[in-house]
Design a protein around this motif. Structure first.
Motif, PDB file in Angstrom:
ATOM      1  N   GLN A  48      75.841  27.066  -4.386  1.00  0.00           N
ATOM      2  CA  GLN A  48      74.841  28.049  -3.934  1.00  0.00           C
ATOM      3  C   GLN A  48      75.157  28.547  -2.530  1.00  0.00           C
ATOM      4  O   GLN A  48      74.876  29.703  -2.190  1.00  0.00           O
ATOM      5  N   ASP A  49      75.784  27.695  -1.697  1.00  0.00           N
ATOM      6  CA  ASP A  49      76.200  28.108  -0.354  1.00  0.00           C
ATOM      7  C   ASP A  49      77.369  29.098  -0.433  1.00  0.00           C
ATOM      8  O   ASP A  49      77.450  30.037   0.370  1.00  0.00           O
ATOM      9  N   LEU A  50      78.273  28.869  -1.373  1.00  0.00           N
ATOM     10  CA  LEU A  50      79.395  29.798  -1.576  1.00  0.00           C
ATOM     11  C   LEU A  50      78.863  31.157  -2.038  1.00  0.00           C
ATOM     12  O   LEU A  50      79.314  32.202  -1.577  1.00  0.00           O
ATOM     13  N   GLU A  51      77.890  31.112  -2.946  1.00  0.00           N
ATOM     14  CA  GLU A  51      77.262  32.339  -3.469  1.00  0.00           C
ATOM     15  C   GLU A  51      76.631  33.152  -2.343  1.00  0.00           C
ATOM     16  O   GLU A  51      76.767  34.372  -2.281  1.00  0.00           O
ATOM     17  N   ALA A  52      75.968  32.460  -1.418  1.00  0.00           N
ATOM     18  CA  ALA A  52      75.239  33.136  -0.343  1.00  0.00           C
ATOM     19  C   ALA A  52      76.163  33.700   0.738  1.00  0.00           C
ATOM     20  O   ALA A  52      75.861  34.739   1.332  1.00  0.00           O
ATOM     21  N   ARG A  53      77.297  33.040   0.987  1.00  0.00           N
ATOM     22  CA  ARG A  53      78.095  33.388   2.163  1.00  0.00           C
ATOM     23  C   ARG A  53      79.359  34.218   1.881  1.00  0.00           C
ATOM     24  O   ARG A  53      79.949  34.750   2.811  1.00  0.00           O
ATOM     25  N   PHE A  54      79.800  34.279   0.629  1.00  0.00           N
ATOM     26  CA  PHE A  54      81.063  34.960   0.352  1.00  0.00           C
ATOM     27  C   PHE A  54      80.871  36.122  -0.626  1.00  0.00           C
ATOM     28  O   PHE A  54      80.020  36.083  -1.511  1.00  0.00           O
ATOM     29  N   GLU A  55      81.705  37.159  -0.436  1.00  0.00           N
ATOM     30  CA  GLU A  55      81.657  38.345  -1.297  1.00  0.00           C
ATOM     31  C   GLU A  55      82.368  38.053  -2.618  1.00  0.00           C
ATOM     32  O   GLU A  55      83.187  37.140  -2.713  1.00  0.00           O
ATOM     33  N   SER A  56      82.108  38.869  -3.608  1.00  0.00           N
ATOM     34  CA  SER A  56      82.739  38.734  -4.921  1.00  0.00           C
ATOM     35  C   SER A  56      84.258  38.916  -4.799  1.00  0.00           C
ATOM     36  O   SER A  56      84.728  39.831  -4.128  1.00  0.00           O
ATOM     37  N   GLY A  57      85.018  38.029  -5.418  1.00  0.00           N
ATOM     38  CA  GLY A  57      86.481  38.094  -5.405  1.00  0.00           C
ATOM     39  C   GLY A  57      87.124  37.557  -4.137  1.00  0.00           C
ATOM     40  O   GLY A  57      88.328  37.701  -3.945  1.00  0.00           O
ATOM     41  N   ALA A  58      86.352  36.922  -3.261  1.00  0.00           N
ATOM     42  CA  ALA A  58      86.889  36.421  -1.982  1.00  0.00           C
ATOM     43  C   ALA A  58      87.739  35.169  -2.189  1.00  0.00           C
ATOM     44  O   ALA A  58      87.572  34.428  -3.156  1.00  0.00           O
ATOM     45  N   GLU A  59      88.641  34.968  -1.237  1.00  0.00           N
ATOM     46  CA  GLU A  59      89.494  33.782  -1.201  1.00  0.00           C
ATOM     47  C   GLU A  59      88.803  32.775  -0.267  1.00  0.00           C
ATOM     48  O   GLU A  59      88.772  32.975   0.944  1.00  0.00           O
TER      49      GLU A  59
END
Length: 156
Positions: free
Chosen positions: A88-99
């Motif tokens: 859920q933290d990854l979902e909140a902080r990173f854009e779609s397709g990010a590395e």
């Protein structure tokens, strides 16, 4: 302000207790030790751990020995330490397709403990396809990331 104006805070410094200097001082005769008993004798030990003959707390408490016991030693030499990061933290902080690399996680305020491996856990939901680099993944987190179209890369 100079060194000559420095003074201790009012009431922080008391004169030392001068025992055995006459009845008028309030600390004459028995010098504040009372009448009889162990504490009145010369050589009486006033230790920090002493509880008047009662079994001291450091002896009453249970002993947990052995290096592999969960709470045995303060150092726990055989325990593996990781720092958790939830999807859920990854979902909140990173854009779609990010590395999402370890450095990117630290920059995003996740996994800030230096030298401690990062483990991705499955709390929450993820909908964006991300390429996630981390030291460890829980099975359900791996499933969630790949289910959202992302990829999982284990860092050594």
């Amino acid at each position: 302000m100079g060194l000559n104006t420095l003074a201790p805070a009012p009431g922080s410094r008391k004169p030392r207790k001068r025992v055995g200097r006459g009845e008028g001082s309030g600390l004459g005769k028995t010098s504040g030790r009372g009448q009889k008993g162990y504490g009145s004798r010369s050589g009486a030990k006033d230790r920090a751990r002493f509880e008047g003959g009662q079994m001291p707390i450091h002896m009453r408490m249970r002993k947990l020995r052995g290096p592999t016991k969960k709470m045995s030693m303060p150092f726990e030499p055989f325990r593996t330490h990781t720092q958790p990061v939830n999807v859920q933290d990854l979902e909140a902080r990173f854009e779609s397709g990010a590395e999402v690399t370890v450095e990117a996680l630290v920059a995003a305020g996740l996994g800030t403990r230096k030298g401690v491996p990062i483990k991705i856990l499955a709390k929450g939901e993820i909908t964006k396809p991300l390429t996630v680099h981390a030291h460890k993944f829980s099975a359900s987190a791996r499933e969630a990331i790949e289910g959202a179209g992302g990829t999982v890369v284990v860092v050594e």
